[in-house]
Design a protein around this motif. Structure first.
Motif, PDB file in Angstrom:
ATOM      1  N   ILE A   1     -82.635  33.895  14.124  1.00 29.46           N
ATOM      2  CA  ILE A   1     -82.581  35.347  14.256  1.00 29.46           C
ATOM      3  C   ILE A   1     -83.836  35.979  13.651  1.00 29.46           C
ATOM      4  O   ILE A   1     -84.415  36.919  14.219  1.00 29.46           O
ATOM      5  N   ALA A   2     -84.265  35.463  12.495  1.00 28.11           N
ATOM      6  CA  ALA A   2     -85.471  35.996  11.845  1.00 28.11           C
ATOM      7  C   ALA A   2     -86.692  35.821  12.738  1.00 28.11           C
ATOM      8  O   ALA A   2     -87.522  36.737  12.868  1.00 28.11           O
ATOM      9  N   ILE A   3     -86.812  34.649  13.362  1.00 32.13           N
ATOM     10  CA  ILE A   3     -87.943  34.403  14.268  1.00 32.13           C
ATOM     11  C   ILE A   3     -87.882  35.339  15.469  1.00 32.13           C
ATOM     12  O   ILE A   3     -88.894  35.942  15.876  1.00 32.13           O
ATOM     13  N   LEU A   4     -86.671  35.489  16.041  1.00 37.04           N
ATOM     14  CA  LEU A   4     -86.493  36.395  17.177  1.00 37.04           C
ATOM     15  C   LEU A   4     -86.883  37.819  16.804  1.00 37.04           C
ATOM     16  O   LEU A   4     -87.618  38.505  17.553  1.00 37.04           O
TER      17      LEU A   4
ATOM     18  N   LEU B   1     -84.493  41.880  10.527  1.00 38.53           N
ATOM     19  CA  LEU B   1     -85.505  40.946  10.019  1.00 38.53           C
ATOM     20  C   LEU B   1     -85.352  40.729   8.525  1.00 38.53           C
ATOM     21  O   LEU B   1     -85.411  39.583   8.048  1.00 38.53           O
ATOM     22  N   MET B   2     -85.160  41.807   7.765  1.00 41.09           N
ATOM     23  CA  MET B   2     -85.027  41.671   6.314  1.00 41.09           C
ATOM     24  C   MET B   2     -83.792  40.851   5.939  1.00 41.09           C
ATOM     25  O   MET B   2     -83.849  39.975   5.074  1.00 41.09           O
ATOM     26  N   LEU B   3     -82.656  41.129   6.608  1.00 43.48           N
ATOM     27  CA  LEU B   3     -81.415  40.446   6.273  1.00 43.48           C
ATOM     28  C   LEU B   3     -81.472  38.967   6.650  1.00 43.48           C
ATOM     29  O   LEU B   3     -81.181  38.104   5.819  1.00 43.48           O
ATOM     30  N   SER B   4     -81.863  38.677   7.876  1.00 44.24           N
ATOM     31  CA  SER B   4     -81.911  37.274   8.317  1.00 44.24           C
ATOM     32  C   SER B   4     -83.000  36.502   7.590  1.00 44.24           C
ATOM     33  O   SER B   4     -82.839  35.319   7.262  1.00 44.24           O
ATOM     34  N   GLY B   5     -84.125  37.162   7.301  1.00 42.55           N
ATOM     35  CA  GLY B   5     -85.215  36.482   6.583  1.00 42.55           C
ATOM     36  C   GLY B   5     -84.806  36.096   5.176  1.00 42.55           C
ATOM     37  O   GLY B   5     -85.097  34.990   4.707  1.00 42.55           O
TER      38      GLY B   5
END
Length: 632
Positions: free
Chosen positions: A23-26, A103-107
């Motif tokens: 998800i972070a990459i996406l 991005l912040m959460l998944s990262g």
């Protein structure tokens, strides 16, 4: 059950990134495409929102559904703010702000999951170590068969260096077995016809023929696997540092956000507050501090397998020790020699060492080492034998020498001599020369030189309230060690199952650290708040523990205590400091001076500051240990 566990472990190993990682990459790719379409390629600007739609539809949905499950369990963690922010951003059309939150959460979760061992491999390691084939002996030949097809009273052949498949007794052969991983006893155990053998022990250099007395599923090794499986189910659920801080931060952020919406009538302010309230100092800065501490630990010879131990060990109040190989060196030494019938100490030691050269007895190495220290020249022995129940005997320089134990003196006609022997609280052997009592040798598994100083400094320096020993060794030996190192509470002759129950009871009273080194310690390591494997004796123990001390020194355990304390201090600085800045930003956003996207950017600046502070954990501090050089 075990096979399912192993299949799950293999799947986890293959999926290194995990769902959050993808998800972070996406999100990162889609945000990048959005910016390119919007600002660099005007012809594609009508499509600029589509990458954000993809991010929110796929990544946002998955994350929000995961957070909703927490909400249903009344688990109001800090990451719930991120979920609310994503939903609000979609409802208000603030798609870039929502994608940034994804991005912040998944990262942050990816960063932590990378450091966390997501599934224990202990049962897989146990299963891999267990023998699958046994050698069935019949009429002088043997055939291989699966261990599960072994029947009671089957005759089995165990080749040199093989692992014993079932519990049984020796019927042919003389040799030695290493049972230390299973029993906690520190020595190689001599085996002769009539001796018992336990599954999971490692055979020495000589082949042994045994009679199976239990089925493979009922043998000792299988029982340990069963206890290990049950222990993993009983592993304590630890409330993480980020969740503890988020428990009060989340309600405050929501209160400010709703107040801003209510007072202004503008739902955008609600979103702006939530975006800057997204707790990235909790989601990212704390994992960075943990990973930095893991890196420093590795440089110091400490392998951290579960980052939770770094958060928890500084809060533990009870330290539980295994005895052998942890507080001791796991090596017997000859400490006392009592002579009888006018025998000379030099001669008795010489005759004993000459005979022990041919023995695999657990105390042989201690006698030989003592003879080496005394610079005694050894000579050959003759007619060496080890009759069942009588010990080792032979002829040395024309004298009949026997090395036996106290309980067999009556069989030798030396009942009166037995009454002369001193009380022994540990390991011992009796030396008989020419049918007369010659000497009583007493041995100790010596405490480590740093054991006493380590135990004594735990109370004033690290805030521990209680220490105890749980060991599989005999009670007299454990009590002797406890007295030597300053521990009052002792549990001896304990099986792995009993160790687990004691640790569980102690953990109910206070957070516990368990320090052990053998397979028999693995279940207890799993159920303690923090399990630390000492040394590299067992891959099973290493998998069950949250951390592994690679060097056999308690000073490294003290270093780990200091690394943990420093990690918590730095992590709290980053998290609390970041949240304080976020609270200031929330007030500004509530007043209408910080729109959602600007709030997301401001939150990123706060994140950078928090992360830079967390990175300090990578560097070695000035003081790594405060153990006294000598115990007082």
């Amino acid at each position: 059950m075990n096979s399912e566990h192993m299949q799950s472990s293999r799947k986890d190993n293959k999926n290194l990134l995990g769902t959050e990682g993808y998800i972070a990459i996406l999100a990162l790719v889609c945000i990048f495409l959005h910016l390119i379409f919007r600002f660099l390629i005007p012809t594609l600007s009508p499509f600029a929102l589509y990458p954000l739609y993809i991010t929110l539809a796929i990544g946002g949905t998955i994350l929000v559904l995961g957070l909703l499950s927490k909400l249903l369990e009344f688990n109001f963690g800090s990451d719930l703010l991120a979920g609310i922010s994503i939903i609000t951003a979609v409802l208000l059309g603030e798609y870039l702000a929502g994608a940034l939150v994804v991005l912040m959460l998944s990262g942050g979760e990816t960063l932590e999951n990378y450091a966390i061992r997501t599934a224990s491999k202990t049962l897989q390691v146990l299963a891999n170590r267990a023998p699958t084939i046994a050698h069935l002996k019949n009429d002088g030949s043997f055939t291989d068969l699966p261990v599960e097809k072994i029947n009671i009273n089957d005759t089995l052949l165990i080749f040199p260096h093989e692992i014993c498949p079932v519990d049984g007794s020796v019927i042919e052969g003389n040799g030695v077995m290493d049972e230390s991983y299973l029993t906690g006893e520190p020595f190689l155990i001599s085996k002769a016809p009539g001796s018992t053998v336990i599954s999971g022990s490692i055979n020495g250099d000589a082949s042994l023929t045994i009679k199976a007395e239990k089925l493979a599923g009922d043998s000792r090794y299988a029982k340990i696997m069963q206890v290990m499986s049950e222990s993993e189910q009983k592993r304590p659920r630890i409330r993480r540092l980020a969740d503890q801080l988020g428990a009060w931060y989340t309600p405050i952020a929501l209160l400010i956000a709703f107040a801003a919406w209510f007072m202004s009538g503008d739902p955008i302010r609600f979103l702006a507050v939530l975006v800057i309230a997204t707790p990235c100092p909790l989601l990212i800065a704390i994992p960075v501090a943990i990973i930095g501490s893991i890196s420093l630990s590795a440089k110091r010879g400490i392998l951290v397998k579960d980052p939770v131990v770094l958060e928890q060990i500084d809060q533990c109040k009870t330290m539980i020790f295994d005895k052998t190989g942890t507080l001791t060196y796991g090596k017997p030494t000859l400490t006392e020699e009592t002579l009888y019938n006018n025998n000379n100490a030099q001669d008795v030691l010489k005759f004993s060492a000459c005979l022990e050269r041919y023995s695999k007895h657990p105390l042989a190495s201690a006698i030989l080492e003592k003879a080496t220290q005394k610079k005694i020249q050894l000579i050959d022995a003759e007619h060496i034998s080890e009759p069942k129940g009588k010990g080792l005997q032979g002829i040395v320089n024309g004298h009949e020498v026997m090395i036996t134990s106290r309980k067999y003196l009556d069989q030798l006609g030396l009942e009166k001599e037995r009454e002369q022997l001193p009380y022994s609280s540990g390991l011992e052997c009796i030396i008989i020369i020419d049918h007369q009592l010659a000497a009583h040798f007493q041995f100790r598994d010596a405490p480590r030189t740093d054991s006493k100083s380590f135990v004594q400094h735990l109370f004033p320096k690290h805030g521990f309230k209680k220490t105890l020993i749980i060991s599989g060794d005999r009670e007299e030996e454990v009590k002797y060690l406890a007295e030597a190192v300053g521990i009052n509470e002792v549990y001896a002759n304990k099986s792995p199952e009993e160790k687990v129950e004691i640790v569980l009871e102690e953990t109910k009273l206070a957070k516990t650290v368990y320090l052990g080194d053998g397979i028999n310690d693995a279940p207890a390591l799993a159920v303690a708040t923090v399990g630390i494997a000492f040394g590299q004796n067992s891959d099973v123990t290493a998998e069950a523990a949250g951390a592994v001390i690679m060097d056999n020194t308690l000073e490294k355990v003290d270093e780990f205590l200091h690394i943990s304390h420093r990690m918590r201090t730095v992590a709290l600085q980053s998290a609390v400091g970041g949240m304080a800045l976020s609270l200031i930003g929330m007030v500004i956003a509530a007043l209408g001076y910080l729109p959602p996207v600007a709030g997301a950017i401001s939150q990123e600046v706060i994140d950078v500051l928090a992360i830079l502070n967390s990175l300090r954990t990578i560097w070695k501090p000035k003081m790594m240990t405060d153990m006294p050089i000598k115990a007082k």
